[in-house]
Design a protein around this motif. Structure first.
Motif, short mmCIF file in Angstrom:
data_model
loop_
_atom_site.label_atom_id
_atom_site.label_comp_id
_atom_site.label_asym_id
_atom_site.label_seq_id
_atom_site.Cartn_x
_atom_site.Cartn_y
_atom_site.Cartn_z
N MET A 1 -48.41 37.25 -5.37
CA MET A 1 -47.22 37.14 -4.53
C MET A 1 -46.30 38.32 -4.77
SD MET A 1 -46.33 33.07 -4.60
CE MET A 1 -46.46 33.00 -6.37
N LYS A 2 -45.50 38.63 -3.75
CA LYS A 2 -44.60 39.77 -3.83
C LYS A 2 -43.15 39.30 -3.95
CE LYS A 2 -47.71 42.32 -0.75
NZ LYS A 2 -47.85 42.91 0.61
N PHE A 3 -42.60 39.43 -5.14
CA PHE A 3 -41.19 39.12 -5.35
C PHE A 3 -40.38 40.37 -5.02
CE2 PHE A 3 -43.56 36.08 -7.80
CZ PHE A 3 -42.83 34.91 -7.72
N ASP A 4 -39.14 40.20 -4.58
CA ASP A 4 -38.33 41.36 -4.21
C ASP A 4 -37.79 42.08 -5.44
OD1 ASP A 4 -36.12 39.92 -5.13
OD2 ASP A 4 -35.39 39.41 -3.13
N SER A 5 -36.92 43.06 -5.21
CA SER A 5 -36.41 43.88 -6.31
C SER A 5 -35.60 43.08 -7.32
CB SER A 5 -35.56 45.02 -5.75
OG SER A 5 -34.46 44.52 -5.00
N GLN A 6 -35.11 41.90 -6.89
CA GLN A 6 -34.35 41.03 -7.79
C GLN A 6 -35.25 39.95 -8.41
OE1 GLN A 6 -31.15 39.55 -5.33
NE2 GLN A 6 -29.95 41.41 -5.55
N GLY A 7 -36.53 40.07 -8.14
CA GLY A 7 -37.48 39.09 -8.68
C GLY A 7 -37.49 37.78 -7.95
N LEU A 8 -37.07 37.77 -6.67
CA LEU A 8 -36.96 36.54 -5.90
C LEU A 8 -37.91 36.54 -4.71
CD1 LEU A 8 -33.06 36.25 -5.80
CD2 LEU A 8 -34.63 35.07 -7.36
N VAL A 65 -45.18 18.27 -2.05
CA VAL A 65 -46.48 17.81 -1.61
C VAL A 65 -47.48 18.96 -1.69
CG1 VAL A 65 -47.82 16.90 0.34
CG2 VAL A 65 -45.51 16.02 -0.12
N GLU A 66 -47.04 20.13 -1.25
CA GLU A 66 -47.91 21.30 -1.26
C GLU A 66 -47.06 22.56 -1.14
OE1 GLU A 66 -51.60 23.25 1.38
OE2 GLU A 66 -50.78 21.27 1.90
N ILE A 67 -47.53 23.65 -1.71
CA ILE A 67 -46.86 24.95 -1.55
C ILE A 67 -47.87 25.95 -1.02
CG2 ILE A 67 -45.61 26.83 -2.70
CD1 ILE A 67 -44.69 24.85 -4.79
N ARG A 68 -47.47 26.67 0.02
CA ARG A 68 -48.32 27.71 0.59
C ARG A 68 -47.55 29.04 0.59
NH1 ARG A 68 -51.27 25.05 5.93
NH2 ARG A 68 -51.94 23.09 4.95
N GLN A 69 -48.28 30.14 0.59
CA GLN A 69 -47.66 31.45 0.74
C GLN A 69 -48.08 32.04 2.07
OE1 GLN A 69 -49.22 34.66 -1.80
NE2 GLN A 69 -50.71 33.19 -2.61
N ASP A 70 -47.25 32.93 2.61
CA ASP A 70 -47.60 33.52 3.89
C ASP A 70 -48.66 34.62 3.71
OD1 ASP A 70 -46.20 35.71 2.90
OD2 ASP A 70 -45.00 35.98 4.71
N CYS A 71 -49.09 35.19 4.84
CA CYS A 71 -50.20 36.14 4.82
C CYS A 71 -49.89 37.40 4.00
CB CYS A 71 -50.60 36.54 6.24
SG CYS A 71 -49.24 37.24 7.21
N ASP A 72 -48.60 37.77 3.89
CA ASP A 72 -48.21 38.95 3.13
C ASP A 72 -47.87 38.62 1.67
OD1 ASP A 72 -48.43 40.71 5.33
OD2 ASP A 72 -46.48 40.02 6.06
N GLY A 73 -47.80 37.33 1.36
CA GLY A 73 -47.47 36.92 0.00
C GLY A 73 -46.03 37.16 -0.39
N ASP A 74 -45.14 37.29 0.63
CA ASP A 74 -43.74 37.55 0.31
C ASP A 74 -42.80 36.44 0.76
OD1 ASP A 74 -43.84 37.95 3.02
OD2 ASP A 74 -43.20 40.04 2.97
N ALA A 75 -43.36 35.27 1.06
CA ALA A 75 -42.55 34.11 1.41
C ALA A 75 -43.36 32.85 1.11
CB ALA A 75 -42.15 34.14 2.89
#
Length: 202
Positions: A1-8, A65-75
């Motif tokens: 996953m891609k966290f932003d510059s603030q690690g979020l 219930v479930e966690i998914r990430q988007d196709c870019d891994g940034d959300a």
């Protein structure tokens, strides 16, 4: 996953059963770890610079219930079961205002009402409040509920034969309500019906 510059990373919370978008928050790696470990949605507060578990003060927790990430891994998309209103204002969703600031009472997507109605009927089945029509149906069991479903199904056909859109909407709504009552009486969840439809569609 891609966290932003603030690690979020942004996390969109969606009602796991109705599909309603409830809120948007931000997680860092530790907040995500806590969320997966406890199965309670936990965010990193950018304003307070601290962790916070949704519902820790209000009691309106969000059970994962479930966690998914988007196709870019940034959300992230967090599918959750809310224990009560999600918004701090007391609204079920934080997204209840138009761009001009006016309050919208309609919840989205429109199909949310089916889940709301089903949940209310299930609640009635547990509490059996006096004076409730739903309670009378439930106490009457399959015979009473089945009779009503038969009547409503016939009225749906009549409305269609009459080519009356208004009559048809009314009668289909009645049929859907009584069908939901039968599902509650038989302890069959709405999600099981969706699952069967998905199985058939595939």
């Amino acid at each position: 996953m891609k966290f932003d510059s603030q690690g979020l990373i942004p996390a969109i919370v969606q009602h796991a059963r109705s599909g309603e978008v409830l809120m948007l928050g931000y997680m860092n790696e530790e907040a995500l770890r806590q969320t997966t470990a406890t199965q309670q949605v936990t965010f990193w507060s950018r304003s307070r610079q601290s962790f916070w578990t949704k519902g820790e003060t209000s009691g309106n927790f969000l059970r994962v219930v479930e966690i998914r990430q988007d196709c870019d891994g940034d959300a992230l998309l967090v599918l959750a079961e809310p224990a009560g209103p999600t918004c701090h204002t007391g609204a079920d969703s934080c997204f209840f205002q138009s761009l001009d600031g006016s309050v919208r009472s309609e919840r989205v997507p429109p199909g949310t009402i089916v889940t709301q109605l089903s949940d209310l009927i299930v609640q009635r089945a547990v509490e059996l409040p006096e004076g409730s029509y739903t309670t009378k149906l439930l106490k009457g069991g399959v015979d009473r509920i089945g009779k009503k479903i038969g009547e409503e199904a016939a009225e749906v056909i009549i409305a269609a034969k009459n080519a009356s859109a208004e009559e048809l909407k009314w009668e289909v709504s009645d049929l859907l309500y009584h069908t939901l009552v039968l599902l509650a009486e038989q302890h069959v969840s709405l999600e099981e019906i969706w699952g069967e439809l998905r199985r058939r569609h595939s």
